[in-house]
Design an enzyme around this catalytic site. Structure first.
Site, PDB file in Angstrom:
ATOM      1  N   ALA A   1      40.768   2.351  35.734  1.00  0.00           N
ATOM      2  CA  ALA A   1      40.532   2.338  37.175  1.00  0.00           C
ATOM      3  C   ALA A   1      41.853   2.695  37.849  1.00  0.00           C
ATOM      4  O   ALA A   1      42.928   2.517  37.260  1.00  0.00           O
ATOM      5  CB  ALA A   1      40.064   0.961  37.603  1.00  0.00           C
TER       6      ALA A   1
ATOM      7  N   GLY B   1      39.127   0.889  32.567  1.00  0.00           N
ATOM      8  CA  GLY B   1      37.875   1.446  33.079  1.00  0.00           C
ATOM      9  C   GLY B   1      37.449   2.711  32.338  1.00  0.00           C
ATOM     10  O   GLY B   1      36.259   3.031  32.293  1.00  0.00           O
TER      11      GLY B   1
ATOM     12  N   GLU C   1      35.695   1.489  29.410  1.00  0.00           N
ATOM     13  CA  GLU C   1      34.448   0.889  29.907  1.00  0.00           C
ATOM     14  C   GLU C   1      33.433   1.973  30.295  1.00  0.00           C
ATOM     15  O   GLU C   1      32.236   1.823  30.072  1.00  0.00           O
ATOM     16  CB  GLU C   1      34.760  -0.032  31.090  1.00  0.00           C
TER      17      GLU C   1
ATOM     18  N   GLU D   1      44.124  -4.291  30.681  1.00  0.00           N
ATOM     19  CA  GLU D   1      44.163  -4.946  31.991  1.00  0.00           C
ATOM     20  C   GLU D   1      45.015  -6.216  31.983  1.00  0.00           C
ATOM     21  O   GLU D   1      45.599  -6.582  32.998  1.00  0.00           O
ATOM     22  CB  GLU D   1      42.742  -5.292  32.460  1.00  0.00           C
TER      23      GLU D   1
HETATM   24  N1  CO8 Z   1      45.728   4.373  37.872  1.00  0.00           N
HETATM   25  C1  CO8 Z   1      46.457   5.165  38.713  1.00  0.00           C
HETATM   26  N2  CO8 Z   1      47.305   6.120  38.279  1.00  0.00           N
HETATM   27  C2  CO8 Z   1      47.438   6.280  36.948  1.00  0.00           C
HETATM   28  C3  CO8 Z   1      46.732   5.481  36.024  1.00  0.00           C
HETATM   29  C4  CO8 Z   1      45.832   4.494  36.535  1.00  0.00           C
HETATM   30  N3  CO8 Z   1      45.058   3.712  35.732  1.00  0.00           N
HETATM   31  N4  CO8 Z   1      47.085   5.843  34.781  1.00  0.00           N
HETATM   32  C5  CO8 Z   1      47.988   6.849  34.923  1.00  0.00           C
HETATM   33  N5  CO8 Z   1      48.197   7.112  36.225  1.00  0.00           N
HETATM   34  C6  CO8 Z   1      49.106   8.105  36.812  1.00  0.00           C
HETATM   35  C7  CO8 Z   1      50.552   7.667  36.696  1.00  0.00           C
HETATM   36  O1  CO8 Z   1      50.878   6.770  37.722  1.00  0.00           O
HETATM   37  C8  CO8 Z   1      51.264   8.995  36.790  1.00  0.00           C
HETATM   38  O2  CO8 Z   1      51.289   9.390  38.129  1.00  0.00           O
HETATM   39  P1  CO8 Z   1      52.707   9.803  38.811  1.00  0.00           P
HETATM   40  O3  CO8 Z   1      53.130  11.016  38.042  1.00  0.00           O
HETATM   41  O4  CO8 Z   1      52.315  10.086  40.224  1.00  0.00           O
HETATM   42  O5  CO8 Z   1      53.610   8.653  38.614  1.00  0.00           O
HETATM   43  C9  CO8 Z   1      50.333   9.950  36.052  1.00  0.00           C
HETATM   44  O6  CO8 Z   1      49.041   9.308  36.046  1.00  0.00           O
HETATM   45  C10 CO8 Z   1      50.727  10.191  34.620  1.00  0.00           C
HETATM   46  O7  CO8 Z   1      50.874   8.947  33.974  1.00  0.00           O
HETATM   47  P2  CO8 Z   1      52.195   8.523  33.176  1.00  0.00           P
HETATM   48  O8  CO8 Z   1      53.398   9.208  33.742  1.00  0.00           O
HETATM   49  O9  CO8 Z   1      52.215   7.022  33.119  1.00  0.00           O
HETATM   50  O10 CO8 Z   1      51.868   9.145  31.745  1.00  0.00           O
HETATM   51  P3  CO8 Z   1      52.380   8.627  30.329  1.00  0.00           P
HETATM   52  O11 CO8 Z   1      51.982   9.693  29.355  1.00  0.00           O
HETATM   53  O12 CO8 Z   1      53.811   8.231  30.389  1.00  0.00           O
HETATM   54  O13 CO8 Z   1      51.545   7.284  30.039  1.00  0.00           O
HETATM   55  C11 CO8 Z   1      49.556   5.934  29.952  1.00  0.00           C
HETATM   56  C12 CO8 Z   1      50.162   7.355  29.863  1.00  0.00           C
HETATM   57  C13 CO8 Z   1      50.023   5.104  28.758  1.00  0.00           C
HETATM   58  C14 CO8 Z   1      48.036   6.078  29.886  1.00  0.00           C
HETATM   59  C15 CO8 Z   1      49.995   5.237  31.269  1.00  0.00           C
HETATM   60  O14 CO8 Z   1      49.744   6.119  32.339  1.00  0.00           O
HETATM   61  C16 CO8 Z   1      49.283   3.958  31.554  1.00  0.00           C
HETATM   62  O15 CO8 Z   1      49.618   2.933  30.976  1.00  0.00           O
HETATM   63  N6  CO8 Z   1      48.297   3.954  32.485  1.00  0.00           N
HETATM   64  C17 CO8 Z   1      47.623   2.785  32.929  1.00  0.00           C
HETATM   65  C18 CO8 Z   1      46.657   2.272  31.875  1.00  0.00           C
HETATM   66  C19 CO8 Z   1      45.965   1.021  32.361  1.00  0.00           C
HETATM   67  O16 CO8 Z   1      46.583  -0.008  32.536  1.00  0.00           O
HETATM   68  N7  CO8 Z   1      44.641   1.096  32.580  1.00  0.00           N
HETATM   69  C20 CO8 Z   1      43.864  -0.001  33.072  1.00  0.00           C
HETATM   70  C21 CO8 Z   1      43.757   0.068  34.556  1.00  0.00           C
HETATM   71  S1  CO8 Z   1      42.925  -1.361  35.272  1.00  0.00           S
HETATM   72  C22 CO8 Z   1      41.300  -1.083  34.977  1.00  0.00           C
HETATM   73  O17 CO8 Z   1      40.922  -0.081  34.427  1.00  0.00           O
HETATM   74  C23 CO8 Z   1      40.346  -2.107  35.439  1.00  0.00           C
HETATM   75  C24 CO8 Z   1      38.912  -1.616  35.362  1.00  0.00           C
HETATM   76  C25 CO8 Z   1      37.959  -2.544  36.050  1.00  0.00           C
HETATM   77  C26 CO8 Z   1      37.861  -2.287  37.536  1.00  0.00           C
HETATM   78  C27 CO8 Z   1      36.689  -2.983  38.090  1.00  0.00           C
HETATM   79  C28 CO8 Z   1      36.764  -3.099  39.598  1.00  0.00           C
HETATM   80  C29 CO8 Z   1      35.607  -3.908  40.152  1.00  0.00           C
END
Ligand code: CO8
Length: 258
Positions: free
Chosen positions: A66, A109, A112, A132
């Protein structure tokens, strides 16, 4: 076809394709993506010319979760009042079989979303996880419920409590993924699988998916009762007669309802 900004939507033959397309955010699922994916899937579902749907992302990411930036300032009150991400219920309810073709990250997400599909095909580059817990929250789009049903309590507990990410081979061993294929072949494999499903008789495909869904929701006795009734009901379809006479006549079936 409706206009979409965060997904590419295309029909190829009898297969509907939905490709997540927010490359700058690794296909993070914001409210617009949720709305558009659900809308596109529902539109395909209503079209009897579509017999299977494929959801995919990019080579680098199916979806990295998400959208954290969109959620960051949310309050519990607003989250509950707006049913944030409620759109996904529409997606999960489509009758048409949905294949997730996963390459790269399927996290939070994203994992999911893959689990809301009926079949998960993974590229050897795929990575699955529910991280998460590292953000001070828990899965919120079905992760704690569907992952257990896919991989069992103990494996799900380890992944959800530690946030550890697993590779495609481990996901396949665990039963989350039905098949791992070389990344370069992922879309062709997904396409072939979707086309083979879309060539079946729609009433039996819908019935099979509904029976599988029932198994996720109910007791064995109730599930068996559902299956027995659904099995019998298909004997009222022309396609059952066609399927069985084609077998006897040693020829491929020509289903009417597809
Ligand atoms: N949300 C927003 N932006 C994201 C997300 C995300 N989940 N994942 C990556 N991005 C963005 C980064 O911020 C970055 O943007 P910017 O260049 O503007 O800084 C761009 O995508 C590229 O990402 P990275 O530079 O971080 O790329 P890496 O190759 O270094 O890392 C990863 C890749 C490991 C995937 C890393 O991006 C990461 O850890 N992402 C987050 C993963 C995460 O924690 N996911 C869970 C999110 S919470 C969730 O999903 C809850 C779901 C339930 C919701 C229900 C609501 C009711």
């Amino acid at each position: 076809m409706a206009e979409y900004e965060t997904v590419l939507v295309e029909q190829r033959g009898r297969v509907g394709w939905i490709t997540l397309n927010r490359p700058d955010a690794l296909n993070a699922l914001n409210a617009q993506v949720s709305r558009e994916v659900s809308h596109a899937a529902a539109a395909f579902d209503e079209d009897p010319g579509v017999g299977a749907i494929v959801v995919t992302g990019s080579e680098r990411a199916f979806a990295a979760g998400a959208d954290i930036k969109e959620m960051e300032d949310m309050t519990a009150e607003r989250m509950l009042a707006t049913d944030h991400f409620g759109e996904w219920n529409t997606f999960a309810a489509v009758r048409t079989p949905v294949i997730a073709a996963v390459s790269g990250y399927a996290l939070g997400g994203g994992c999911e979303l893959a689990m809301m599909c009926d079949i998960i095909l993974a590229a050897d580059s795929a990575k699955f996880g529910q991280p998460e817990i590292n953000l001070g929250v828990i899965p919120g789009m079905g992760g704690t419920q569907r992952l257990i049903r896919a991989v069992g309590y103990y494996k799900a507990a380890e992944l959800i409590l530690s946030g550890r990410i697993m590779d495609a081979a481990e996901a396949e061993r665990s039963g989350l993924v039905s098949r791992v294929v070389p990344a370069a072949d992922l879309l062709a494999e997904a396409s072939a699988l979707a086309e083979s499903i879309a060539a079946k008789s729609l009433p039996s495909v819908y019935a099979a998916k509904a029976a599988l869904d029932t198994a996720m929701e109910t007791t064995l006795a109730e599930g068996l009762a559902h299956e027995k009734t659904a099995f019998a009901a298909l004997f009222d379809t022309a396609d059952q007669k066609e399927g069985m006479s084609a077998f006897r006549e040693k020829r491929p079936p020509e289903f009417r309802h597809r």
